[in-house]
Motif scaffolding. Sequence first.
Motif, PDB file in Angstrom:
ATOM      1  N   ARG A 295       1.061  -3.435  10.162  1.00  0.00           N
ATOM      2  CA  ARG A 295       1.597  -4.729   9.723  1.00  0.00           C
ATOM      3  C   ARG A 295       0.577  -5.819  10.015  1.00  0.00           C
ATOM      4  N   LEU A 297       0.959  -9.371   8.732  1.00  0.00           N
ATOM      5  CA  LEU A 297       1.664 -10.402   7.973  1.00  0.00           C
ATOM      6  C   LEU A 297       0.847 -11.685   7.950  1.00  0.00           C
ATOM      7  N   ALA A 301       2.056  -5.017   4.917  1.00  0.00           N
ATOM      8  CA  ALA A 301       2.801  -4.250   5.924  1.00  0.00           C
ATOM      9  C   ALA A 301       3.184  -2.915   5.305  1.00  0.00           C
ATOM     10  N   GLU A 303       5.271   0.657   6.625  1.00  0.00           N
ATOM     11  CA  GLU A 303       5.989   1.403   7.661  1.00  0.00           C
ATOM     12  C   GLU A 303       6.496   2.714   7.066  1.00  0.00           C
ATOM     13  N   ARG A 311       7.078  -1.218   2.367  1.00  0.00           N
ATOM     14  CA  ARG A 311       5.815  -1.925   2.216  1.00  0.00           C
ATOM     15  C   ARG A 311       6.055  -3.367   1.789  1.00  0.00           C
ATOM     16  N   TRP A 312       5.259  -4.295   2.372  1.00  0.00           N
ATOM     17  CA  TRP A 312       5.231  -5.701   1.991  1.00  0.00           C
ATOM     18  C   TRP A 312       3.840  -6.048   1.491  1.00  0.00           C
ATOM     19  N   TRP A 315       3.890 -11.170   2.054  1.00  0.00           N
ATOM     20  CA  TRP A 315       5.266 -11.476   2.451  1.00  0.00           C
ATOM     21  C   TRP A 315       5.544 -12.964   2.297  1.00  0.00           C
TER      22      TRP A 315
END
Length: 482
Positions: A295, A297, A301, A303, A311-312, A315
Amino acid sequence: MGRLALTFFLGVLLFMPPASALGQDAEILTLWPLIDYRRTEDSDFVSFHLLGPLFSYQRTLEETRYGLRPLYHHVRNAEGKYRYSEFLYPLASRKAEPKRTFFQGLHLLNYDFGRMGDPQEDEFLLFPFVFYRKTDQEGEGYLAIFPLGGKITNRFGRDEIQFALFPLYSRTQKKGTTVTNVLWPIGARIEGENESGWKFWPLAGASQKEGVYRKRFYLWPFYFDYRLAQDTEAPLHQRMFFPFFFGEDSPQRVSRTYLWPFFSHIQDRAKGYEEWNLPWPIFRVAEGGDKEIQRFLPFYADERGEGYRKRWFLWPLYKIEETETEFYQRRRDRVLFFLYSDLKEQTYGEDGKNKRRTAFWPLFSYEENDGVSHFYTLSLLEPFFPESGGIERNWSPLWRLYQRKWDRHGNEMSSLLWNLYWKERRGDDLALEIFPLLSFRRDVERGVDWSLLKGLLRYRSGPEGRRVNLFYLPWGLPLGKG
């Protein structure tokens, strides 16, 4: 028509304003936007709407529904097994069954009463002022009027709560532990089997149960020291010197946080998992066992765990959520949380089904469930509450300017401006209307029937021949067989 087509047809009737115009002995009366009446004898279906979606009435073999949107909606089972009403959903609802009646208002005002003289459990709640319950079970009934006094059992995570002139005095019981509070939450005494304690919050407090736990705090939350689960194979030691240090130690897990939230490290020995945060939640890296996290941010990201991945990207701009098991697969893509959402679900096996839901707030939503598709616009609340029957019944018809529903067999129904224009196709049968200009109906058994300006000119052809009606006159001119 096969069972699937019939199921689709009845389902559409229940959820779309344009009821069926097809089938044997179908009757239609439209005077847009005042009246829309439809009746089909072969499915014992009746639909009646006034002022577009405002007033609705529908009857099927199983139940009767009627309402005045969005103020009121009522459902009654044909056999009298239940009645259900909604008032300005979700403000309040009422459900009546043969031996009980339940009412709730925003879950702050609740009553649940049965018939007079029957063995029953009666409950009344006007949160947070009145709590009442009557039951045949000894010791289970209670009455409390807040803040004056009373007793409550099996609520708020406690076996029993007693209070008088709250917060002056209160007492709670849970699993054999009694906590007596004076001027809650300041003063408390803790008692139980081999258990004792006290607190004068936030200055200091101490409690212990022999062989189970020991707790100490001073100037909470700046310092505390807890030793928990001492009677298990995984005793836990927690301590904090806020904000400089927080630590957890057990045989399976070790956690350290320094200058929260700037740095933390977690080591889970049981799962073979290790995690670093610097600072939380902006930078996070974890790996080991069945879990992996990266991550950074707001840029990125990722996980991963057993059967799932999240997933980001930038963000909160774009998020992907994926779940996969032996029997199930799911993926959801989102842009700015609810601005755009695309959900795909699939179950495997003999009864496997496919499902998809796409929404672009507030413009439209699209749903596909086991071969039946539904598109509608506008879509104001559906993206936030995608499976809410209450929203669907009470609110959605008010803003659905256009909607269409169809299946893989070619059956379809569509409506524009609450049936100013509507069309229904079932197999080779077709019916449509553009009020008041044109109406058309083609029935395989009955033939063709169309009219201009609600009957100024009407033409029919079928097994009995062809006929023309003029100027709304009830008798027509025969044109012979054709």
